[in-house]
Design a protein around this motif. Structure first.
Motif, PDB file in Angstrom:
ATOM      1  N   ALA A  79       7.178   3.951  46.615  1.00  0.00           N
ATOM      2  CA  ALA A  79       7.260   2.497  46.837  1.00  0.00           C
ATOM      3  C   ALA A  79       6.444   2.105  48.070  1.00  0.00           C
ATOM      4  N   LEU A  82       2.822   1.869  46.870  1.00  0.00           N
ATOM      5  CA  LEU A  82       2.613   0.661  46.057  1.00  0.00           C
ATOM      6  C   LEU A  82       2.696  -0.596  46.914  1.00  0.00           C
ATOM      7  N   TYR A  86      -1.418  -0.563  46.587  1.00  0.00           N
ATOM      8  CA  TYR A  86      -1.769  -0.992  45.222  1.00  0.00           C
ATOM      9  C   TYR A  86      -1.347  -2.435  44.921  1.00  0.00           C
ATOM     10  N   ASN A  87      -0.099  -2.790  45.287  1.00  0.00           N
ATOM     11  CA  ASN A  87       0.340  -4.148  44.942  1.00  0.00           C
ATOM     12  C   ASN A  87      -0.471  -5.230  45.663  1.00  0.00           C
ATOM     13  N   ALA A 111      -3.783   4.116  38.096  1.00  0.00           N
ATOM     14  CA  ALA A 111      -3.998   2.835  38.769  1.00  0.00           C
ATOM     15  C   ALA A 111      -5.437   2.358  38.572  1.00  0.00           C
ATOM     16  N   ASN A 114      -5.523   0.123  35.595  1.00  0.00           N
ATOM     17  CA  ASN A 114      -4.848  -1.169  35.729  1.00  0.00           C
ATOM     18  C   ASN A 114      -5.505  -2.071  36.766  1.00  0.00           C
ATOM     19  N   GLN A 132      -3.600   5.520  30.518  1.00  0.00           N
ATOM     20  CA  GLN A 132      -2.361   5.263  31.269  1.00  0.00           C
ATOM     21  C   GLN A 132      -1.771   6.638  31.584  1.00  0.00           C
ATOM     22  N   PHE A 134      -0.065   7.889  33.815  1.00  0.00           N
ATOM     23  CA  PHE A 134       1.164   7.993  34.622  1.00  0.00           C
ATOM     24  C   PHE A 134       2.236   8.889  33.992  1.00  0.00           C
ATOM     25  N   LEU A 139       5.474   9.374  35.933  1.00  0.00           N
ATOM     26  CA  LEU A 139       5.528   8.035  36.549  1.00  0.00           C
ATOM     27  C   LEU A 139       5.457   6.937  35.490  1.00  0.00           C
ATOM     28  N   ASP A 142       1.724   1.517  36.916  1.00  0.00           N
ATOM     29  CA  ASP A 142       1.869   0.602  38.052  1.00  0.00           C
ATOM     30  C   ASP A 142       0.601  -0.222  38.208  1.00  0.00           C
ATOM     31  N   SER A 143       0.421  -0.816  39.360  1.00  0.00           N
ATOM     32  CA  SER A 143      -0.738  -1.689  39.618  1.00  0.00           C
ATOM     33  C   SER A 143      -0.836  -2.789  38.562  1.00  0.00           C
ATOM     34  N   THR A 146       2.483  -2.631  33.619  1.00  0.00           N
ATOM     35  CA  THR A 146       3.572  -3.064  32.730  1.00  0.00           C
ATOM     36  C   THR A 146       3.542  -4.578  32.522  1.00  0.00           C
TER      37      THR A 146
END
Ligand code: T3D
Length: 260
Positions: A79, A82, A86-87, A111, A114, A132, A134, A139, A142-143, A146
């Motif tokens: 987390a 991310l 990434y976020n 990532a 995405n 994908q 992950f 995992l 992410d990024s 979803t």
């Protein structure tokens, strides 16, 4: 060697992920350099961004050699990665009020896939693929994976891609509606630059509002979206480029947009 290359030409800021020996996988240094590049993208003289990768891959996602999972190693709180890297990157690409073109020159995995999908217009080389990856390491996508996948290709295909982690060819990605288009490998750089240059000479304010409208539509009712269109169209109509566009149409000449 710089992990991110940046160049500005005719309003297009070209940003190249440049760790080709690692398939342009992300480490903290590359994230930091990419943040600096996107700072440059905020400048008014930049009217479009072109994101691509050096070498045979676009990006293999997180650099897994940075993750110590040896027996006895401390648990890793992903987390933090991310939340700090990434976020913010995905939010930045989506919120930048100018078009971001992604030229996927090879494999886009984890990532990396995405982040490509977070761009506004994705054009891929015929030999490229989207993975994908992950689930292969336990995992979840992410990024924004979803979020973007079910909206772009529907939940059945999104689920298959996420669970199986198989390579999706660029041609299938285009046929499924995951990306804008696929071109021959030799044509990718030129065609992506042409599109980015076309966008960089367009009505930048309007483009920014288009991005906002389409991005908000994912969570809006029709009523809310109609209200948003009204409000954004008011802003678009007050731009210099709107006046120029209509004047050029009436005079049967090519518009000269200033991006204002
Ligand atoms: O940790 C966090 O911060 C959480 C956030 C996570 C975001 C993520 O992105 S998680 C997903 C991470 N990425 C992956 O799991 C992808 C792993 N790589 C692959 O699946 C494949 O390598 C590719 C599909 C990308 C390409 O396959 P292929 O057959 O074309 O190449 P290859 O032979 O597998 O890889 C070539 C080299 O690149 C190889 O090194 P070597 O053996 O030549 O020294 C391989 O280890 C290296 N490589 C590929 N991907 C990564 C990587 N090294 C580090 N990190 C990678 N992600």
């Amino acid at each position: 060697m710089a992990s991110i290359l940046v160049s500005l030409e005719t309003g297009v800021l070209t940003v190249t992920l440049n760790r080709p020996d690692k398939l342009n996988a992300f480490n903290p240094e590359m994230h930091a350099r990419l943040r600096e590049a996107l700072d440059q993208a905020e400048a008014p003289e930049v009217r479009a961004v072109l994101l691509t990768g050096a070498g045979r891959a676009f990006c293999a996602g997180q650099d897994l050699s940075e993750r110590d999972v040896s027996p006895g190693a401390a648990p890793i709180d992903l987390a933090v990665s991310l939340g700090s890297n990434y976020n913010p990157l995905v939010r930045r690409l989506r919120e930048l009020p100018k078009p971001v073109v992604c030229a996927v020159n090879g494999t886009a995995a984890g990532a990396g896939a995405n982040i490509a999908l977070a761009c506004d217009l994705v054009i891929a080389a015929r030999s490229a693929s989207f993975v994908q990856a992950f689930s292969k390491i336990g995992l979840i996508p992410d990024s924004g994976g979803t979020f973007f996948l079910p909206r772009l290709v529907g939940s059945a295909r999104a689920m298959g891609l996420a669970l199986l982690g198989e390579k999706l060819s660029a041609e299938d990605a285009a046929a499924w509606g995951l990306i804008w288009k696929v071109v021959d490998d030799a044509a990718l750089a030129v065609q992506a630059k042409e599109i980015a240059t076309q966008l960089a000479t367009g009505p930048t304010t309007g483009y920014g509002l288009i991005k906002k409208a389409l991005s908000m539509s994912a969570g809006n009712s029709l009523d809310a979206q109609l209200d948003l269109e009204r409000d954004l169209q008011r802003k678009a109509g007050l731009s210099e480029d709107y006046r120029e566009g209509v004047a050029a149409f009436k005079a049967k000449r090519k518009p000269v947009f200033k991006g204002k």
